[in-house]
Motif scaffolding. Structure first.
Motif, PDB file in Angstrom:
ATOM      1  N   SER A 120      26.109  26.638  14.049  1.00 21.42           N
ATOM      2  CA  SER A 120      25.996  25.177  14.114  1.00 21.42           C
ATOM      3  C   SER A 120      26.500  24.517  12.829  1.00 21.42           C
ATOM      4  CB  SER A 120      24.544  24.758  14.393  1.00 21.42           C
ATOM      5  OG  SER A 120      23.671  25.292  13.409  1.00 21.42           O
ATOM      6  N   ALA A 121      26.263  25.182  11.683  1.00 22.60           N
ATOM      7  CA  ALA A 121      26.772  24.651  10.417  1.00 22.60           C
ATOM      8  C   ALA A 121      28.294  24.686  10.413  1.00 22.60           C
ATOM      9  CB  ALA A 121      26.212  25.451   9.253  1.00 22.60           C
ATOM     10  N   PHE A 122      28.849  25.721  11.021  1.00 18.47           N
ATOM     11  CA  PHE A 122      30.312  25.817  11.139  1.00 18.47           C
ATOM     12  C   PHE A 122      30.852  24.624  11.931  1.00 18.47           C
ATOM     13  CE2 PHE A 122      33.722  27.330  14.078  1.00 18.47           C
ATOM     14  CZ  PHE A 122      34.766  27.378  13.160  1.00 18.47           C
ATOM     15  N   VAL A 123      30.240  24.315  13.060  1.00 19.33           N
ATOM     16  CA  VAL A 123      30.710  23.208  13.909  1.00 19.33           C
ATOM     17  C   VAL A 123      30.578  21.872  13.189  1.00 19.33           C
ATOM     18  CG1 VAL A 123      30.231  21.893  16.016  1.00 19.33           C
ATOM     19  CG2 VAL A 123      30.321  24.390  16.099  1.00 19.33           C
ATOM     20  N   LEU A 124      29.424  21.600  12.597  1.00 16.87           N
ATOM     21  CA  LEU A 124      29.242  20.291  11.947  1.00 16.87           C
ATOM     22  C   LEU A 124      30.138  20.157  10.710  1.00 16.87           C
ATOM     23  CD1 LEU A 124      27.332  20.089   9.118  1.00 16.87           C
ATOM     24  CD2 LEU A 124      25.602  20.904  10.702  1.00 16.87           C
ATOM     25  N   SER A 125      30.400  21.283  10.004  1.00 16.58           N
ATOM     26  CA  SER A 125      31.277  21.238   8.825  1.00 16.58           C
ATOM     27  C   SER A 125      32.710  20.926   9.238  1.00 16.58           C
ATOM     28  CB  SER A 125      31.231  22.572   8.081  1.00 16.58           C
ATOM     29  OG  SER A 125      29.945  22.832   7.568  1.00 16.58           O
ATOM     30  N   VAL A 126      33.170  21.567  10.316  1.00 16.32           N
ATOM     31  CA  VAL A 126      34.527  21.357  10.795  1.00 16.32           C
ATOM     32  C   VAL A 126      34.724  19.918  11.269  1.00 16.32           C
ATOM     33  CG1 VAL A 126      36.141  21.923  12.655  1.00 16.32           C
ATOM     34  CG2 VAL A 126      34.981  23.752  11.398  1.00 16.32           C
ATOM     35  N   PHE A 127      33.818  19.419  12.112  1.00 19.84           N
ATOM     36  CA  PHE A 127      33.970  18.068  12.648  1.00 19.84           C
ATOM     37  C   PHE A 127      33.741  17.010  11.562  1.00 19.84           C
ATOM     38  CE2 PHE A 127      33.992  20.141  16.672  1.00 19.84           C
ATOM     39  CZ  PHE A 127      34.617  19.259  17.545  1.00 19.84           C
ATOM     40  N   GLY A 128      32.900  17.333  10.603  1.00 16.98           N
ATOM     41  CA  GLY A 128      32.684  16.388   9.511  1.00 16.98           C
ATOM     42  C   GLY A 128      33.918  16.247   8.637  1.00 16.98           C
ATOM     43  N   ALA A 129      34.552  17.381   8.309  1.00 18.54           N
ATOM     44  CA  ALA A 129      35.717  17.369   7.420  1.00 18.54           C
ATOM     45  C   ALA A 129      36.963  16.835   8.114  1.00 18.54           C
ATOM     46  CB  ALA A 129      35.984  18.775   6.893  1.00 18.54           C
ATOM     47  N   ALA A 130      37.186  17.223   9.378  1.00 17.15           N
ATOM     48  CA  ALA A 130      38.437  16.873  10.052  1.00 17.15           C
ATOM     49  C   ALA A 130      38.361  15.585  10.854  1.00 17.15           C
ATOM     50  CB  ALA A 130      38.856  18.018  10.981  1.00 17.15           C
ATOM     51  N   ALA A 131      37.160  15.219  11.300  1.00 18.80           N
ATOM     52  CA  ALA A 131      37.047  14.040  12.160  1.00 18.80           C
ATOM     53  C   ALA A 131      36.079  12.989  11.638  1.00 18.80           C
ATOM     54  CB  ALA A 131      36.626  14.463  13.571  1.00 18.80           C
ATOM     55  N   GLY A 132      35.436  13.271  10.510  1.00 18.56           N
ATOM     56  CA  GLY A 132      34.499  12.302   9.937  1.00 18.56           C
ATOM     57  C   GLY A 132      33.278  12.064  10.804  1.00 18.56           C
ATOM     58  N   MET A 133      32.890  13.085  11.603  1.00 22.52           N
ATOM     59  CA  MET A 133      31.750  12.945  12.511  1.00 22.52           C
ATOM     60  C   MET A 133      30.509  13.601  11.915  1.00 22.52           C
ATOM     61  SD  MET A 133      33.595  13.674  16.193  1.00 22.52           S
ATOM     62  CE  MET A 133      32.077  13.322  17.089  1.00 22.52           C
ATOM     63  N   ASN A 134      29.352  12.994  12.174  1.00 19.01           N
ATOM     64  CA  ASN A 134      28.081  13.530  11.699  1.00 19.01           C
ATOM     65  C   ASN A 134      27.307  14.116  12.873  1.00 19.01           C
ATOM     66  OD1 ASN A 134      28.433  12.673   8.948  1.00 19.01           O
ATOM     67  ND2 ASN A 134      27.973  10.578   9.627  1.00 19.01           N
ATOM     68  N   LEU A 135      27.489  15.405  13.106  1.00 18.39           N
ATOM     69  CA  LEU A 135      26.786  16.073  14.198  1.00 18.39           C
ATOM     70  C   LEU A 135      25.440  16.606  13.699  1.00 18.39           C
ATOM     71  CD1 LEU A 135      29.723  18.066  15.848  1.00 18.39           C
ATOM     72  CD2 LEU A 135      28.662  15.954  16.665  1.00 18.39           C
ATOM     73  N   PRO A 136      24.495  16.807  14.615  1.00 19.71           N
ATOM     74  CA  PRO A 136      23.201  17.381  14.210  1.00 19.71           C
ATOM     75  C   PRO A 136      23.356  18.774  13.607  1.00 19.71           C
ATOM     76  CG  PRO A 136      23.069  16.401  16.399  1.00 19.71           C
ATOM     77  CD  PRO A 136      24.523  16.425  16.035  1.00 19.71           C
ATOM     78  N   ARG A 137      22.322  19.228  12.950  1.00 18.71           N
ATOM     79  CA  ARG A 137      22.402  20.506  12.221  1.00 18.71           C
ATOM     80  C   ARG A 137      22.306  21.720  13.134  1.00 18.71           C
ATOM     81  NH1 ARG A 137      23.029  24.733  10.762  1.00 18.71           N
ATOM     82  NH2 ARG A 137      22.475  25.787   8.801  1.00 18.71           N
ATOM     83  N   VAL A 138      21.490  21.677  14.171  1.00 19.60           N
ATOM     84  CA  VAL A 138      21.268  22.879  14.981  1.00 19.60           C
ATOM     85  C   VAL A 138      21.980  22.768  16.321  1.00 19.60           C
ATOM     86  CG1 VAL A 138      19.075  23.388  13.865  1.00 19.60           C
ATOM     87  CG2 VAL A 138      19.105  21.995  15.938  1.00 19.60           C
ATOM     88  N   ALA A 139      22.283  23.919  16.926  1.00 21.99           N
ATOM     89  CA  ALA A 139      23.055  23.973  18.166  1.00 21.99           C
ATOM     90  C   ALA A 139      22.362  23.241  19.314  1.00 21.99           C
ATOM     91  CB  ALA A 139      23.310  25.432  18.549  1.00 21.99           C
ATOM     92  N   ALA A 140      21.052  23.392  19.437  1.00 13.25           N
ATOM     93  CA  ALA A 140      20.323  22.748  20.538  1.00 13.25           C
ATOM     94  C   ALA A 140      20.452  21.226  20.472  1.00 13.25           C
ATOM     95  CB  ALA A 140      18.858  23.168  20.506  1.00 13.25           C
ATOM     96  N   ALA A 141      20.460  20.684  19.251  1.00  9.28           N
ATOM     97  CA  ALA A 141      20.610  19.238  19.085  1.00  9.28           C
ATOM     98  C   ALA A 141      22.058  18.808  19.319  1.00  9.28           C
ATOM     99  CB  ALA A 141      20.144  18.822  17.691  1.00  9.28           C
TER     100      ALA A 141
END
Length: 230
Positions: A120-141
């Motif tokens: 989940s940290a991998f997903v939020l880091s990627v979308f945060g860096a490349a798309a400026g999106m703030n996704l939740p920390r855990v996969a279920a969220a």
């Protein structure tokens, strides 16, 4: 006697001359009026035709201008839609480029850096860096974000979610990296066994654990982000 005959002759000639003049006068007058009437009528007809031609040309000009304006708007709309699609495609490419830059990064539960990272940290880091999106920390969220997508409609950049223990509780997430012409879905994720890697949903391990997919980034979200940045 000769004088009398001469007088008669003069009188006859004068009478014929007078009759001729009268006849000419009477006949020629109506002819001149008719010709003038016909001439005026012809001129009026020509003027009316000119007016009708001018009216037709004006209407045609308006119609052409209206058609040209409509075509211009149509082209502008098409160009805007094409530009929108290009911007979206570019953003997805940026997301996947960022994700692929993590390939080989080791897995670490709770980790959030390139020295060690979880799914989940991998997903939020990627979308945060490349798309400026703030996704939740855990996969279920993260699974609560975006719009649900059928497996047959998956595209690059979609998020796919898994349940390890066979139930419905989401415990893993990955990013669709490619959909082949044959329909094989490949995804990039941080796996506990080998760290960040690319796997396939056809895999005997991941296939049965797949639960559903979400689309968290769309052409509209990209446009909204661009608008907010401007």
């Amino acid at each position: 006697m000769k004088k009398r005959v001469l007088s008669y002759a003069v009188a006859i000639i004068a009478t014929f001359s007078l009759q001729s003049c009268v006849t000419n006068y009477v006949v020629s007058a109506p002819t001149t009026y008719q010709e003038e009437y016909k001439s005026n009528a012809k001129l009026a007809s020509l003027e009316n035709k000119k007016l009708e031609d001018a009216k037709t040309q004006l209407l045609n000009s308006f119609a052409s201008a209206k058609a040209a304006a409509a075509k211009s708007l149509e082209n502008a709309a098409k160009n805007a839609e094409i530009a929108k699609t290009i911007r979206f495609t570019k953003k997805i490419d940026e997301i996947l480029t960022e994700a692929e830059s993590y390939l080989g990064t080791p897995y670490r539960y709770g980790g959030m850096t390139r020295r060690g990272i979880d799914c989940s940290a991998f997903v939020l880091s990627v979308f945060g860096a490349a798309a400026g999106m703030n996704l939740p920390r855990v996969a279920a969220a993260q699974a609560q974000e975006g719009d649900r997508v059928e497996k047959s409609d998956l595209q690059k950049g979609d998020l796919i979610f898994f349940a390890h223990k066979g139930g419905s509780r989401i415990s893993h997430v990955g990013i669709v990296e490619n959909v082949t012409e044959e329909g094989e879905i490949k995804f990039i994720h941080a796996a506990t066994s080998r760290g960040v890697m690319i796997s396939s949903l056809n895999d005997s391990y991941w296939g049965p654990k797949y639960r559903f997919a979400k689309r968290v980034i769309t052409p509209e979200t990209v446009e909204a982000q661009l608008a907010s940045n401007n």
